[in-house]
Design an enzyme around this catalytic site. Structure first.
Site, mmCIF file in Angstrom:
data_model
loop_
_atom_site.group_PDB
_atom_site.id
_atom_site.type_symbol
_atom_site.label_atom_id
_atom_site.label_comp_id
_atom_site.label_asym_id
_atom_site.label_seq_id
_atom_site.Cartn_x
_atom_site.Cartn_y
_atom_site.Cartn_z
ATOM 1 C CB SER A 139 -1.039 -0.065 1.207
ATOM 2 O OG SER A 139 -1.216 1.355 1.500
ATOM 3 C CG HIS B 182 -9.192 0.145 -0.680
ATOM 4 N ND1 HIS B 182 -8.676 -0.420 1.512
ATOM 5 C CD2 HIS B 182 -10.392 -0.230 -0.006
ATOM 6 C CE1 HIS B 182 -9.165 -0.386 2.115
ATOM 7 N NE2 HIS B 182 -10.725 0.259 1.092
ATOM 8 C CG MET C 144 -11.574 3.449 2.108
ATOM 9 S SD MET C 144 -9.578 3.402 3.271
ATOM 10 C CE MET C 144 -8.988 3.580 1.813
ATOM 11 C CG MET D 131 -11.140 -2.617 5.902
ATOM 12 S SD MET D 131 -9.887 -1.688 4.442
ATOM 13 C CE MET D 131 -8.905 -1.309 5.973
HETATM 14 C C1 DX5 Z 1 -6.214 1.254 6.007
HETATM 15 C C2 DX5 Z 1 -5.622 1.297 4.272
HETATM 16 C C3 DX5 Z 1 -4.313 0.518 4.354
HETATM 17 C C4 DX5 Z 1 -3.748 0.798 4.669
HETATM 18 C C5 DX5 Z 1 -2.428 -0.272 5.238
HETATM 19 O O1 DX5 Z 1 -6.966 2.431 5.395
HETATM 20 O O2 DX5 Z 1 -7.046 0.789 3.362
HETATM 21 O O3 DX5 Z 1 -4.761 -0.360 2.833
HETATM 22 O O4 DX5 Z 1 -2.128 0.730 3.785
HETATM 23 O O5 DX5 Z 1 -1.427 0.115 6.391
HETATM 24 P P1 DX5 Z 1 -0.871 -1.108 7.458
HETATM 25 O O6 DX5 Z 1 -0.071 -2.007 6.317
HETATM 26 O O7 DX5 Z 1 0.796 -0.374 7.534
HETATM 27 O O8 DX5 Z 1 -1.370 -1.490 8.133
HETATM 28 ZN ZN ZN Z 2 -6.065 -0.075 1.381
#
Ligand code: DX5
Ligand code: ZN
Length: 213
Positions: A7, A65, A67, A136
């Site tokens: 990510s 993704h 959000m 998630m």
């Molecule tokens: C959080 C994101 C994730 C995030 C994960 O809302 O959707 O993709 O970047 O980061 P880590 O791996 O650091 O939890």
């Molecule tokens: Zn994500």
């Protein structure tokens, strides 16, 4: 085979091209882009112009993704940009089937994302139409949060239902993924692991990707 999806949220935004090249060379399978609108989640990231430029230089599939509270505003455009994977949140859309159809009409792999407290059963009626489900394992909005173990049960339940109704379904896990939980996640039925801080907060991207795999 498990796919590792770094990510970019935890990468160095002032050197995005360098970061993308580095994770690709380190063996990443998919680039995961987190789009946040400050409404659905209390954080802001980046939007279509940046996604477009990333897609132009990426050598591996790009996974967007969303959000955001109004994902339906962006699905067609993301299709026109030839984005490979797109997911939006179950919690943000009234007409899941309609929005999934928009993605499918553009040949995008269509996914629905679920917050930790959203039951997987809520998407069972349309599971056969999906290419993937993003579960998630933290509350969305930030990188570097602590993994929530209740997801194992959700993954197993989803994989069991998918085996009968959509055996090719991909299950993506996002949030707090590291070398301690990766194998348990895959054992439960996940096949795409998103990792932000675990990869980008290290100096050795290839070592981290290798240890997840
Ligand atoms: C959080 C994101 C994730 C995030 C994960 O809302 O959707 O993709 O970047 O980061 P880590 O791996 O650091 O939890
Ligand atoms: Zn994500």
């Amino acid at each position: 085979m498990v796919k590792i999806a770094p990510s970019l949220l935890s990468s160095d935004f002032t050197n995005l091209e360098k970061e993308i090249t580095k994770v690709q060379d380190a063996g990443a399978d998919i680039l995961h882009l987190d789009i946040m609108d400050g409404h659905f989640v209390p954080n802001l990231t980046f939007g279509l112009p940046v996604i477009k430029q990333i897609k132009e230089i990426a050598k591996i599939p790009v996974d967007v993704h969303l959000m955001v509270t109004n994902p339906e505003l962006y699905l067609e455009t993301l299709g026109n940009l030839n984005i490979d994977y797109v997911s939006f949140h179950q919690e943000t859309v009234f007409h899941l089937h309609r929005q999934v159809s928009v993605l499918k009409s553009k040949n995008v792999k269509a996914g629905i994302a679920l917050n930790p407290a959203t039951p997987v059963e809520t998407i069972f009626p349309i599971l056969a139409d999906l290419d993937f489900v993003l579960i998630m394992s933290v509350n969305p909005g930030f990188g570097g949060q602590k993994f929530i173990p209740l997801v194992y049960k959700k993954i197993r339940k989803l994989r069991r239902f998918a085996n009968e109704n959509n055996p090719k379904l991909e299950i993506e896990i996002d949030g707090g993924v590291n070398d301690l939980n990766a194998s348990k996640l895959v054992e439960a039925g996940a096949n795409i692991l998103v990792a932000g801080s675990f990869i980008f907060k290290s100096k050795d991207y290839s070592g981290q990707i290798h240890s997840l795999r």
